[in-house]
Design a protein around this motif. Structure first.
Motif, PDB file in Angstrom:
ATOM      1  N   GLU A 315       0.936  -1.349  -0.006  1.00 37.71           N
ATOM      2  CA  GLU A 315       0.076   0.038  -0.054  1.00 37.71           C
ATOM      3  C   GLU A 315       1.046   1.388  -0.202  1.00 37.71           C
ATOM      4  N   PRO A 316       1.290   1.647  -1.194  1.00 37.57           N
ATOM      5  CA  PRO A 316       2.136   2.916  -0.888  1.00 37.57           C
ATOM      6  C   PRO A 316       1.437   4.186  -0.557  1.00 37.57           C
ATOM      7  N   VAL A 320      -4.877   3.036  -1.846  1.00 38.96           N
ATOM      8  CA  VAL A 320      -4.047   2.465  -3.143  1.00 38.96           C
ATOM      9  C   VAL A 320      -3.442   0.972  -2.576  1.00 38.96           C
ATOM     10  N   ALA A 321      -3.826  -0.207  -2.918  1.00 40.12           N
ATOM     11  CA  ALA A 321      -3.254  -1.277  -2.746  1.00 40.12           C
ATOM     12  C   ALA A 321      -2.606  -2.159  -3.554  1.00 40.12           C
ATOM     13  N   LEU A 322      -1.519  -2.556  -3.981  1.00 49.54           N
ATOM     14  CA  LEU A 322      -1.181  -3.592  -4.928  1.00 49.54           C
ATOM     15  C   LEU A 322      -0.903  -4.900  -4.204  1.00 49.54           C
ATOM     16  N   ARG A 323      -1.173  -5.997  -5.185  1.00 53.15           N
ATOM     17  CA  ARG A 323      -1.104  -7.188  -4.489  1.00 53.15           C
ATOM     18  C   ARG A 323      -0.562  -8.266  -5.579  1.00 53.15           C
ATOM     19  N   MET A 384      -4.712  -4.641  -8.209  1.00 58.56           N
ATOM     20  CA  MET A 384      -4.738  -3.529  -7.438  1.00 58.56           C
ATOM     21  C   MET A 384      -6.086  -3.327  -6.686  1.00 58.56           C
ATOM     22  N   ASP A 385      -6.201  -2.473  -5.601  1.00 61.98           N
ATOM     23  CA  ASP A 385      -7.585  -2.137  -5.385  1.00 61.98           C
ATOM     24  C   ASP A 385      -7.256  -0.614  -4.867  1.00 61.98           C
ATOM     25  N   ASN A 481     -13.803  -5.091 -11.028  1.00 63.55           N
ATOM     26  CA  ASN A 481     -15.028  -4.761 -10.320  1.00 63.55           C
ATOM     27  C   ASN A 481     -14.798  -3.084  -9.880  1.00 63.55           C
ATOM     28  N   ILE A 482     -16.142  -2.687  -9.946  1.00 64.11           N
ATOM     29  CA  ILE A 482     -16.054  -1.332  -9.701  1.00 64.11           C
ATOM     30  C   ILE A 482     -17.502  -1.073  -8.904  1.00 64.11           C
TER      31      ILE A 482
END
Length: 635
Positions: A315-316, A320-323, A384-385, A481-482
């Protein structure tokens, strides 16, 4: 019915309006054939009735110990009419109604449907299911221990009417007495009723499958870093699978009693290491978690294997989260797919330009496969979330995935080009040895006659469409998804969309056959599936409107290939809470009226030659509009 006489690749339609007693070769015309609706007096979807009961309970003795139990019972009855039984059989020269358009006294092959003789074939099935889970959770300091046990069982009892005995049919065809012989050369039914009754054999298939499982797991912190607590989970489980099936003798096939079992012992662990968290966050490093997991499984029938998994979540910035993940997986074949007792072999002439006649008689061998191996896969994901702080109520995410299967268990979909398409080369044996033909004919039900009849056909190829391990399957795509939720004066509005886009679905059937791109072709996955919805929720009234979309694609089995249209359907629901929040007995009661496929859109047309249907049963359904009314009450 009336049927067709087949002499090599040439078909002769049996004339209508006659009883077969005075049929001559001169009344038969080469190149003609009688056709019949495969679903005459048949059901595409069986009639079903189902009762189910579910119960769940949990009791907490104190803040540390609780026990729970879940129970599911189900009873389902299904009845399916499959129409008259189709068949191809040889008629010897001794038959009193025998006629050979090519002259001579050699046996002739007749394609025929028994519906007008014996009526529609009916399958009745009763399926009873029980699933019980019990367990206990215990907190010991910061750790939680869980002990779980489960038992699941499913019993199926299937009966079938109208099945023709190959041995009895051959005897009735060879009978020289016109009063008792079977007459397949007329329009309608022109055979002695006692002879017809002697052809029918009862068929009953019973299956009993059960799973016993026990699981012990524990999870909790093992250390503390500046980014947070390092958490560890460990556990073991034991599974015992039992499978049995009983199939009666259907002459010439003997009775089959299958008993299979498998025991699996597993151990697993997972660790999550938070390198950065709230306490030591830096610009661009609000949170960073690493995870690693492994599972060891020991199969009583397949040996053992260890499958790892690695994960990262970064989570930078806030919102915002990258996985990403990478893993290997293994799955043993289901015991049901190892049961070959009700396999079927059917003779069928298929196009073959290598043959002088343009066709080759093939034995189509279908069903299960006792030689199946376990499936394996390597997969990775990147996603990404995003929940923007400047727009409360908004969330979105996507996940890229790539899965490479090895030895994936596939049920090959039959196609009329199996002798010519290189994709199926690993499933076809040309000019099979007599020993192989004898083995196939002796290990499957042969509706067209006896085992000796099957071996005497002189098949030029065997097409093995049983369940098998495909060499490779590679699939890639993106899930997305959104969702946007906003409170307004008269309730809450929610707009959502979910979908999957595939970019690759490449399958190599096996034994050196080339890889084929099957994406956007009949009976295989489509590139884009999308569902979007708009919901409104008020104090007592709510409603949802949803749109489902599947893209168009190509029907490659038709010659020439043709387009299959996209399919869009609309679902709707209205909800109403009966209670007004004043504490009455209706406070927790809600009515729901739902409609799937509200405008009753038919699935797009597909010339589905294998199933005899006008739609793709893998990518659409024929149900049309479905209305349901639910009453939900809690207390």
């Amino acid at each position: 019915n009336p049927g067709n006489i087949l002499v090599g690749p040439t078909s002769y339609a049996i004339p209508r309006g006659q009883d077969g007693t005075h049929l001559t070769a001169s009344s038969l015309v080469a190149g003609t054939q009688n056709l019949q609706n495969r679903y005459l007096d048949a059901d595409i979807i069986p009639a079903q009735k189902r009762w189910s009961l579910y119960g769940s309970g949990r009791e907490s003795f104190n803040d540390r110990l609780s026990v729970f139990a879940n129970l599911l019972l189900s009873d389902r009855e299904a009845t399916e009419r499959t129409g008259g039984e189709p068949s191809e059989f040889q008629v010897p020269g001794s038959n009193p109604f025998y006629v050979n358009p090519a002259g001579g006294t050699q046996p002739v092959l007749v394609s025929y449907n028994f519906g007008r003789d014996l009526g529609t074939d009916v399958n009745d099935a009763v399926v009873k299911t029980a699933n019980i889970t019990v367990g206990a959770d215990l907190d010991v300091g910061d750790w939680r221990l869980g002990l779980y046990g489960g038992f699941a069982r499913e019993k199926e009892d299937q009966t079938r009417t109208g099945l023709v005995s190959g041995a009895a049919l051959q005897a009735a065809l060879a009978d020289a007495d016109p009063a008792t012989a079977f007459n397949p050369f007329g329009d309608g039914s022109h055979t002695n009723p006692e002879t017809l009754a002697s052809l029918v054999v009862p068929y009953r298939y019973r299956m009993d499958s059960q799973l016993e499982s026990a699981d012990l797991a524990a999870d909790g912190p093992v250390a503390r870093l500046p980014g947070g607590a390092v958490k560890l989970a460990v556990g073991v489980d034991r599974r015992v699978q039992l499978y049995a099936s009983d199939t009666p003798a259907v002459p010439p096939s003997p009775a089959a009693n299958i008993r299979l079992n498998r025991q699996t012992t597993s151990a697993f662990t997972e660790i999550v290491v938070p390198l950065f968290g709230k306490a030591n966050a830096l610009p661009g490093l609000q949170q960073l978690d690493l995870s690693a997991a492994a599972r060891y499984e020991d199969y009583s029938t397949l040996g053992h294997a260890t499958t790892p998994k690695l994960g990262l979540r970064w989570e930078p910035f806030a919102g915002v989260a990258l996985r990403s993940t990478w893993s290997r997986a293994l799955q043993a074949p289901p015991l049901t797919e190892l049961d070959e007792s009700h396999n079927v072999v059917i003779p069928l002439p298929l196009p073959d330009p290598r043959s002088p006649t343009g066709q080759t008689l093939a034995l189509i061998w279908s069903g299960n496969n006792a030689a199946l191996r376990e499936e394996r896969a390597n997969s990775w994901t990147v996603g990404m979330d995003f929940t923007p702080q400047a727009l409360p109520g908004m969330s979105m995410g996507f996940t890229l995935f790539d899965i490479a299967f090895k030895d994936r268990i596939e049920d090959t979909i039959f196609s009329t080009d199996m002798l010519t398409n290189p994709r199926y080369s690993g499933l076809v044996t040309f000019n099979p040895a007599p020993s192989l033909i004898s083995y196939v004919c002796g290990h499957a039900l042969f509706p067209a006659g006896t085992q000796s009849t099957c071996t005497a056909l002189g098949a030029g190829a065997i097409v093995d469409v049983r369940a098998h391990n495909a060499e490779t399957l590679d699939t890639r795509g993106i899930d997305f998804n959104i969702k946007y939720e906003r409170a307004v004066r008269w309730g809450t509005l929610t707009l959502a969309a979910d979908g999957t886009y595939l970019s690759h679905f490449d399958l190599a059937e096996g034994n050196g056959s080339p890889e084929a791109d099957l994406l956007n072709t009949q009976n295989y996955p489509l590139a884009l599936r999308l569902r979007s919805s708009l919901s409104w929720e008020g104090r007592r009234l709510g409603a949802t409107l949803a749109v489902n979309y599947s893209n168009g694609y190509r029907d490659t089995a038709s010659v020439p290939s043709r387009p299959v249209a996209a399919w869009t359907t609309i679902d709707a629901q209205i909800r109403y809470r009966l209670g007004d929040g004043a504490g009455g007995w209706l406070d927790h009661t809600r009515l729901e009226l739902s409609a799937l496929n509200l405008f009753n859109r038919d699935p797009p047309f597909l010339d589905n030659a294998l199933a005899g249907l006008g739609y793709d049963q893998e990518n659409a359904d024929p149900y049309g509009r479905i209305l349901s009314l639910w009453i939900r009450m809690s207390w």
